[in-house]
Motif scaffolding. Sequence first.
Motif, mmCIF file in Angstrom:
data_model
loop_
_atom_site.group_PDB
_atom_site.id
_atom_site.type_symbol
_atom_site.label_atom_id
_atom_site.label_comp_id
_atom_site.label_asym_id
_atom_site.label_seq_id
_atom_site.Cartn_x
_atom_site.Cartn_y
_atom_site.Cartn_z
ATOM 1 N N GLN A 145 0.892 -1.272 -0.044
ATOM 2 C CA GLN A 145 0.047 -0.024 0.126
ATOM 3 C C GLN A 145 1.019 1.354 0.119
ATOM 4 O OE1 GLN A 145 -3.302 -0.147 -0.291
ATOM 5 N NE2 GLN A 145 -3.308 -2.390 0.095
ATOM 6 N N GLU A 146 2.058 1.182 0.907
ATOM 7 C CA GLU A 146 2.692 2.400 0.977
ATOM 8 C C GLU A 146 3.396 2.538 -0.336
ATOM 9 O OE1 GLU A 146 6.037 1.999 3.768
ATOM 10 O OE2 GLU A 146 4.403 1.080 5.257
ATOM 11 N N ASN A 159 2.305 2.215 -3.049
ATOM 12 C CA ASN A 159 1.162 2.477 -4.088
ATOM 13 C C ASN A 159 1.223 1.377 -5.314
ATOM 14 O OD1 ASN A 159 -0.786 3.927 -4.747
ATOM 15 N ND2 ASN A 159 0.408 5.585 -5.710
ATOM 16 N N LYS A 195 -0.016 -1.797 -7.597
ATOM 17 C CA LYS A 195 -1.586 -2.332 -8.046
ATOM 18 C C LYS A 195 -1.740 -3.841 -8.038
ATOM 19 C CE LYS A 195 -4.633 -0.182 -11.181
ATOM 20 N NZ LYS A 195 -5.073 0.384 -12.480
#
Lengths: 264, 219
Positions: free
Chosen positions: A160-161, A163, A165
């Motif tokens: 998540q950090e 970013n 996909k």
Amino acid sequence: MFIPCDRGGGSAAPDFKGFTLLMPAVSVGNVGQLAIDLVISTLDMTKVGYFYTDCLVPMVGNNPYATAEENSTELSINAEVYSLPSKKLVVLQIRSPFIKNKYRPFCETLLSWVKSSKCARVVLLSSSHAYQRDDEQLLGTPLRYLLTPDLEKAVGGRMQELNWKEMEKVAAYPGISDTDKVLHIPGGGITKLLFTESCSKGIQMAVLLKFCSEGDNIPDAFVLVNYLNEWLQLIKTEVNLSSQWKVPSSWRLLFGNGLPPALF
Amino acid sequence: MATFFGEVVVAPSRAGLDEEEEAREETPEDREIRREIEKKRYRQRCSGEEIDVLWTWKSGGCGEELLVCSRFIVAIGRNAAAFLSSFILDSVCWEVVGVVKLWNEWCRTSSTTNVLPTDSFCLFYRLISDPTVLLCQCSCYVAEDQQFQWLEKVFGSMKKEGLQVTILSTCPVADYKTQESTLTLASPFLKALKTKEFQEQVCCPLLEQPNIVRDLPAA
């Protein structure tokens, strides 16, 4: 399956407990394998053994990572294991395609070796046909990741950090709206099988893949290996990323020999 | 993928998995022939009968007797086999000690040792004056899913301590990767690969990267 190299002095078989196993899927553009070549070549990894398997087409050549006359004569075959204990990294390189109907036995044997050698997690580098992307996938980054549930707990937050996909699931029956969504990795070779088997066996596995097409896949390999590096930090990241990776000597002449002068 | 003219075709992939694809354009007859061959090979593979090594020196064709071998020279392919026939083999010094019986889509060998040069065969010879010297002429094509079995069955019959193996094979010059064009290369030429255990002098330069050897010689 795994045969350690005889390094002399009666050394014991290498210990991979807690290591990260990095390996390619033989997939479209051979991007995973090219990326692995970059990792082995740049980190100057030591060969610690090979897989004795009847599942891959046999091949042999001299050392593909040779840098000088002295180290160019070590034989290299289709499935070899390299290690870098300082980074707790073990790398498997696969250099030939699967023999017909043999990819399943290979996956089973591989995963049971992963369990028996107590590797902490597996990172699989792969690729998928670019032409099979849907409209949304055509936009934005061509890179995707997948995590098995066990690894999701450990590193999901990091993704998540960064970013990153996650690879989208697609409808099992395209065109019919309320159908189950399934994982579909066209051109990914054994990626989907290894991933689903790892999920069911509780193995921590991450898949990093790039959408690409057959052609000159060297740029794809660089993109994929930099993607991997964002997470695993194998080499220091500086301004010009591509120049940090060392291209192995075996990448010469990928598109054929020199031209005969008589042509002109 | 889309081609120049805008049509969409299924691109062959290096991923090489047969399961999902096979949008092959085949006539029904071709498909039937292909299926029958696959079934026949599958049956043979399951029963382990695909490759049979018959040694003439083994009494009754069974037993755990291993051949003591100091040197094993294997010639793979018609050119290498012909080289041995022309320069090495003769009926005075060498005797036939074995034959490989195999079948695949490309060739079939039989268990006869009386072969013509144009046949597909795989024969083993022993030097009469030194029975530890073994020679193999393999002019038949061993399919990639049979190579491992060939190896296990052949090498499984011999004692491997102190064994030196020499493999003779040929490849087209056009496959040789080099900076210059192969058109100007002086051919034929020899290249070698050797294990680190091989300490003797090699009679020719070593095979440079990115060239590789595949199939039975590699196996």
